[in-house]
Write an enzyme that holds these catalytic residues in place. Structure first.
Site, PDB file in Angstrom:
ATOM      1  N   ILE A   1       0.768  -1.267   0.463  1.00 23.62           N
ATOM      2  CA  ILE A   1       0.139   0.349  -0.595  1.00 23.62           C
ATOM      3  C   ILE A   1       1.005   1.460   0.456  1.00 23.62           C
ATOM      4  CG2 ILE A   1      -1.767  -1.500   0.824  1.00 23.62           C
ATOM      5  CD1 ILE A   1      -1.099   0.440   3.983  1.00 23.62           C
TER       6      ILE A   1
ATOM      7  N   HIS B   1       8.429 -10.484   5.777  1.00 18.94           N
ATOM      8  CA  HIS B   1       7.437  -9.813   4.426  1.00 18.94           C
ATOM      9  C   HIS B   1       8.804  -9.964   3.273  1.00 18.94           C
ATOM     10  CE1 HIS B   1       7.988  -6.455   6.340  1.00 18.94           C
ATOM     11  NE2 HIS B   1       8.200  -6.042   4.981  1.00 18.94           N
TER      12      HIS B   1
END
Length: 144
Positions: free
Chosen positions: A33, A102
């Site tokens: 995002i 991640h």
């Protein structure tokens, strides 16, 4: 941080919105995002693991396999992409901000603004040999 407090665990659960790109039983990939470049993706294990040391090796391999496939997909996507960086930050000092492992996959183009500032100078062989010996000792000691 517990899995209950983890934004990425909530993405996996579907309680936080995401633009999913890939999903299997172990791994999820979705759009970042706050993208570094257009097409910036995140690849995460579905099971919570805050750091690399907490991550099962097979699951880590699966994440990188997905990252490799997504790199090829970015090149074929029509998005601007002349190269790809894979980036994984492990620990706060390494700029990890979300404490759920991640892998960043982001397409690169000339002038996109992404930089890694570092002291890229050549080191003496004795220094490199000493470091390699210490790392081999660390491997023999096993996971911490």
């Amino acid at each position: 941080m517990s899995a209950d407090d983890c934004v990425f665990c909530r993405v996996v659960a579907g309680t936080v919105e995401s633009s999913r790109v890939y999903e299997d039983d172990e791994v999820l990939a979705f759009m970042d995002i706050q993208p570094v470049t257009d097409g910036h993706l995140l690849v995460i294990p579905k099971r919570h693991a805050a750091y690399l040391a907490d991550l099962d090796e097979q699951l880590g391999m699966s994440m990188f396999q997905v990252g490799q496939r997504l790199a090829a997909a970015l090149r074929n996507s029509g998005l601007p992409c002349e190269g790809v960086n894979l980036f994984l930050a492990d620990g706060e000092i390494a700029f990890q901000e979300v404490f759920h492992v991640h892998l960043h996959v982001f397409p690169r183009t000339p002038g996109d603004g992404f930089r890694i500032e570092a002291d890229w100078r050549e080191r003496p062989r004795a220094e490199l040999d000493d470091a390699s010996k210490r790392i081999r000792s660390g491997m023999a000691a096993g996971p911490s």
